[in-house]
Design a protein around this motif. Structure first.
Motif, PDB file in Angstrom:
ATOM      1  N   MET A   1     -16.437  32.686-105.781  1.00 46.24           N
ATOM      2  CA  MET A   1     -17.398  31.966-106.695  1.00 46.24           C
ATOM      3  C   MET A   1     -18.724  32.717-106.578  1.00 46.24           C
ATOM      4  SD  MET A   1     -18.447  27.876-106.914  1.00 46.24           S
ATOM      5  CE  MET A   1     -16.800  27.453-107.540  1.00 46.24           C
ATOM      6  N   GLY A   2     -19.318  33.092-107.525  1.00 49.46           N
ATOM      7  CA  GLY A   2     -20.723  33.830-107.644  1.00 49.46           C
ATOM      8  C   GLY A   2     -21.730  32.595-107.939  1.00 49.46           C
ATOM      9  N   TYR A   3     -22.896  32.967-108.007  1.00 49.11           N
ATOM     10  CA  TYR A   3     -23.738  32.193-108.364  1.00 49.11           C
ATOM     11  C   TYR A   3     -23.892  32.002-109.988  1.00 49.11           C
ATOM     12  CZ  TYR A   3     -26.185  32.666-103.851  1.00 49.11           C
ATOM     13  OH  TYR A   3     -26.415  32.632-102.498  1.00 49.11           O
ATOM     14  N   ARG A   4     -23.714  32.680-110.742  1.00 44.81           N
ATOM     15  CA  ARG A   4     -23.456  32.522-112.149  1.00 44.81           C
ATOM     16  C   ARG A   4     -22.587  31.424-112.429  1.00 44.81           C
ATOM     17  NH1 ARG A   4     -24.034  37.396-115.888  1.00 44.81           N
ATOM     18  NH2 ARG A   4     -25.725  37.498-114.744  1.00 44.81           N
ATOM     19  N   GLU A   5     -21.316  31.327-111.871  1.00 44.26           N
ATOM     20  CA  GLU A   5     -20.307  30.504-111.916  1.00 44.26           C
ATOM     21  C   GLU A   5     -20.619  29.230-111.321  1.00 44.26           C
ATOM     22  OE1 GLU A   5     -15.742  30.020-110.540  1.00 44.26           O
ATOM     23  OE2 GLU A   5     -16.570  31.992-110.676  1.00 44.26           O
ATOM     24  N   LEU A   6     -21.297  29.226-110.321  1.00 45.04           N
ATOM     25  CA  LEU A   6     -21.823  28.026-109.713  1.00 45.04           C
ATOM     26  C   LEU A   6     -22.973  27.127-110.326  1.00 45.04           C
ATOM     27  CD1 LEU A   6     -21.567  25.761-106.976  1.00 45.04           C
ATOM     28  CD2 LEU A   6     -23.535  27.447-106.300  1.00 45.04           C
ATOM     29  N   LEU A   7     -23.917  28.038-110.912  1.00 44.90           N
ATOM     30  CA  LEU A   7     -24.711  27.461-111.944  1.00 44.90           C
ATOM     31  C   LEU A   7     -24.399  26.796-113.178  1.00 44.90           C
ATOM     32  CD1 LEU A   7     -27.875  29.572-111.158  1.00 44.90           C
ATOM     33  CD2 LEU A   7     -27.613  27.240-110.651  1.00 44.90           C
ATOM     34  N   GLY A   8     -23.049  27.336-113.538  1.00 46.13           N
ATOM     35  CA  GLY A   8     -22.645  26.928-114.833  1.00 46.13           C
ATOM     36  C   GLY A   8     -21.779  25.676-114.798  1.00 46.13           C
ATOM     37  N   ARG A   9     -21.391  25.220-113.649  1.00 46.19           N
ATOM     38  CA  ARG A   9     -20.843  23.874-113.685  1.00 46.19           C
ATOM     39  C   ARG A   9     -21.868  22.787-114.181  1.00 46.19           C
ATOM     40  NH1 ARG A   9     -17.619  23.526-108.175  1.00 46.19           N
ATOM     41  NH2 ARG A   9     -15.691  24.853-108.852  1.00 46.19           N
ATOM     42  N   PRO A  10     -21.250  21.952-114.773  1.00 45.47           N
ATOM     43  CA  PRO A  10     -21.864  20.742-114.993  1.00 45.47           C
ATOM     44  C   PRO A  10     -22.476  19.963-114.057  1.00 45.47           C
ATOM     45  CG  PRO A  10     -19.460  20.382-115.557  1.00 45.47           C
ATOM     46  CD  PRO A  10     -19.741  21.697-115.026  1.00 45.47           C
ATOM     47  N   GLY A  11     -23.774  19.493-114.084  1.00 46.09           N
ATOM     48  CA  GLY A  11     -24.542  18.845-113.009  1.00 46.09           C
ATOM     49  C   GLY A  11     -25.123  19.456-112.084  1.00 46.09           C
ATOM     50  N   ILE A  12     -24.962  20.737-111.894  1.00 46.21           N
ATOM     51  CA  ILE A  12     -25.666  21.552-110.721  1.00 46.21           C
ATOM     52  C   ILE A  12     -26.941  21.805-110.999  1.00 46.21           C
ATOM     53  CG2 ILE A  12     -25.540  23.535-109.532  1.00 46.21           C
ATOM     54  CD1 ILE A  12     -23.200  21.916-108.764  1.00 46.21           C
ATOM     55  N   ARG A  13     -27.411  22.090-112.099  1.00 47.18           N
ATOM     56  CA  ARG A  13     -28.750  22.386-112.458  1.00 47.18           C
ATOM     57  C   ARG A  13     -29.676  21.204-112.194  1.00 47.18           C
ATOM     58  NH1 ARG A  13     -28.970  26.966-116.940  1.00 47.18           N
ATOM     59  NH2 ARG A  13     -27.834  28.412-115.808  1.00 47.18           N
ATOM     60  N   PRO A  14     -29.596  20.164-112.690  1.00 46.92           N
ATOM     61  CA  PRO A  14     -30.179  18.918-112.416  1.00 46.92           C
ATOM     62  C   PRO A  14     -30.169  18.418-110.938  1.00 46.92           C
ATOM     63  CG  PRO A  14     -28.860  18.427-114.407  1.00 46.92           C
ATOM     64  CD  PRO A  14     -28.443  19.891-113.807  1.00 46.92           C
ATOM     65  N   TRP A  15     -29.060  18.588-110.486  1.00 50.26           N
ATOM     66  CA  TRP A  15     -28.978  18.391-108.910  1.00 50.26           C
ATOM     67  C   TRP A  15     -29.988  19.499-108.102  1.00 50.26           C
ATOM     68  CZ3 TRP A  15     -27.278  21.247-104.641  1.00 50.26           C
ATOM     69  CH2 TRP A  15     -27.109  20.591-103.630  1.00 50.26           C
ATOM     70  N   LEU A  16     -29.875  20.471-108.481  1.00 51.44           N
ATOM     71  CA  LEU A  16     -31.054  21.503-107.734  1.00 51.44           C
ATOM     72  C   LEU A  16     -32.426  21.125-107.965  1.00 51.44           C
ATOM     73  CD1 LEU A  16     -29.158  25.075-108.451  1.00 51.44           C
ATOM     74  CD2 LEU A  16     -29.313  23.920-106.234  1.00 51.44           C
ATOM     75  N   LEU A  17     -32.734  20.954-109.142  1.00 47.12           N
ATOM     76  CA  LEU A  17     -34.067  20.695-109.413  1.00 47.12           C
ATOM     77  C   LEU A  17     -34.463  19.070-108.577  1.00 47.12           C
ATOM     78  CD1 LEU A  17     -34.424  21.225-113.289  1.00 47.12           C
ATOM     79  CD2 LEU A  17     -35.247  22.525-111.336  1.00 47.12           C
TER      80      LEU A  17
END
Length: 111
Positions: A1-17
């Motif tokens: 699993m790459g970063y692009r695939e990980l960041l494409g998952r729903p809910g990951i970007r808000p969690w990271l922020l």
């Protein structure tokens, strides 16, 4: 699993922020102590000593809090004692080497 695939998952970007925003105050507190003390009376030296004391307290306290939150002891007892000894000894020797008395501030006293 790459970063692009990980960041494409729903809910990951808000969690990271949210995670990044939650860590900012802890990371900026030592710098804030340096600036606060510099502006009040102590200068950079006292501010750096207080910032270093804050960081040492954080280093010592983080495993204790982590062990308490997880409900289990984080490290075996002899390792735990050695850890505390090294952290406290290093912190006190570092602050003793770097702490220099700052010159008194304010108007000179009449002689």
């Amino acid at each position: 699993m790459g970063y692009r695939e990980l960041l494409g998952r729903p809910g990951i970007r808000p969690w990271l922020l949210v995670t990044l925003a939650a860590k900012l105050p802890v990371a900026m507190a030592p710098l804030a102590l340096v600036f606060l003390v510099r502006e009040t009376s102590g200068g950079y030296t006292l501010g750096a000593v207080l910032g270093g004391a804050y960081v040492v307290g954080e280093v010592v306290g983080a495993p204790l809090l982590g062990a308490r939150l997880h409900g289990a002891q984080a490290m075996p007892s002899p390792v735990w004692r050695a850890y505390l000894h090294l952290v406290l000894a290093d912190g006190s020797s570092t602050s003793a080497r770097t702490a220099k008395p700052s010159p008194p501030s304010g108007p000179p006293s009449p002689t």
